[in-house]
Design an enzyme around this catalytic site. Structure first.
Site, short mmCIF file in Angstrom:
data_model
loop_
_atom_site.label_atom_id
_atom_site.label_comp_id
_atom_site.label_asym_id
_atom_site.label_seq_id
_atom_site.Cartn_x
_atom_site.Cartn_y
_atom_site.Cartn_z
N ASN A 109 0.84 -1.20 0.00
CA ASN A 109 0.00 0.00 0.00
C ASN A 109 0.88 1.24 0.00
O ASN A 109 1.99 1.23 0.53
CB ASN A 109 -0.90 0.02 1.25
N HIS A 111 0.81 5.22 1.25
CA HIS A 111 0.07 6.08 2.17
C HIS A 111 0.72 7.46 2.21
O HIS A 111 1.94 7.57 2.38
CB HIS A 111 0.03 5.47 3.57
N SER A 138 4.79 6.98 2.46
CA SER A 138 5.28 5.67 2.92
C SER A 138 4.72 4.58 2.03
O SER A 138 3.56 4.64 1.61
CB SER A 138 4.81 5.38 4.35
C1 GAR Z 1 -2.37 8.87 -3.16
O1 GAR Z 1 -1.93 10.09 -2.63
C2 GAR Z 1 -2.19 7.76 -2.16
O2 GAR Z 1 -1.07 7.93 -1.35
C3 GAR Z 1 -3.46 7.90 -1.36
O3 GAR Z 1 -4.47 8.17 -2.29
C4 GAR Z 1 -3.89 8.91 -3.37
C5 GAR Z 1 -4.32 8.24 -4.65
O4 GAR Z 1 -3.97 9.03 -5.75
N1 GAR Z 1 -3.75 6.70 -0.63
C6 GAR Z 1 -4.34 6.69 0.56
O5 GAR Z 1 -4.72 7.69 1.11
C7 GAR Z 1 -4.53 5.32 1.16
N2 GAR Z 1 -4.96 5.42 2.51
P1 GAR Z 1 -4.03 8.42 -7.22
O6 GAR Z 1 -5.42 7.78 -7.39
O7 GAR Z 1 -3.86 9.59 -8.12
O8 GAR Z 1 -2.94 7.43 -7.37
#
Ligand code: GAR
Length: 213
Positions: A109, A111, A138
């Protein structure tokens, strides 16, 4: 180094910019995106995958009466593809213990915080509200503990007093897009493992905040 490519399934819920970074990196890396699965039929990431002729599937959580039923459908779909790794890229559903146990050590994952700080949602807003001067991203193995699995790698970014959440998110996103493909390549090249809830890179146990990149 393995001679065959590692097949990965990417789970998304939204925009899919991390998915795009993985698609681009896969051209020159030892992993292949076998499918993209979304719980959200409107996720823009599905279009990004389709543009590259990557098979997509929507499993809408609204169609299931419980988290367990949804996760069972997800497991059934993923097992048909039989990937070596499951990559959560902005997948905004909490996975049940059953799911995590089924693929133990094979789920990553991303984060948007320097874990263990700022688990959960709205990390950029909370970092700004707390007056932090440092923030980041992370990558971790997924375990039953939400956002609590062993951290593999982190990249930090500065926080400026005048930052808006959007500006900070954009600064973090740039780092996400280079870090995630790199960590997925480590796994694909058999360099990365999880054992007894610890992350190992090249057989070396990683510190609690992973590798600083
Ligand atoms: C990213 O910033 C990722 O780190 C976060 O969602 C976004 C997705 O962006 N993930 C979380 O918050 C997980 N808990 P994307 O759809 O443009 O890749």
């Amino acid at each position: 180094m393995p001679t065959t490519q590692c097949s990965i399934v990417v789970l998304i819920s939204g925009n899919g910019t991390n998915l795009l970074a993985l698609i681009e990196a896969s051209v020159t890396s030892n992993f292949k995106i076998s499918a993209v699965i979304s719980n959200n039929p409107e996720a823009f990431g599905l279009q990004r995958a389709e543009r590259d002729n990557i098979p997509t599937l929507t499993i809408d959580h609204h169609d299931y009466s419980s988290r367990e039923q949804f996760d069972l459908a997800l497991i059934e779909a993923i097992d048909k593809i039989n990937p070596g790794l499951i990559v959560l890229a902005g997948f905004m559903r909490i996975l049940s213990e059953k799911f995590v146990q089924h693929y133990r050590g094979r789920i990553l994952n991303i984060h948007p915080s320097l874990l263990p700080k700022y688990m959960g949602t709205n990390t950029h807003q909370r970092v700004l509200a707390a007056g932090e001067t440092e923030h980041g991203v992370s990558i971790h193995f997924v375990t039953e503990e939400l956002d609590g699995g062993p951290v593999i790698a982190q990249t930090t970014v500065p926080v400026y007093a005048a930052d808006t959440p959007e500006e900070l998110a954009a600064r973090v996103a740039v780092k996400e897009h280079s870090l995630y493909p790199r960590v997925v390549s480590w796994f694909a090249n058999d360099r990365l493992h999880m054992q007894d809830n610890h992350a190992y890179l090249d057989q070396e146990k990683l510190p609690p905040t992973g590798v600083a990149i």
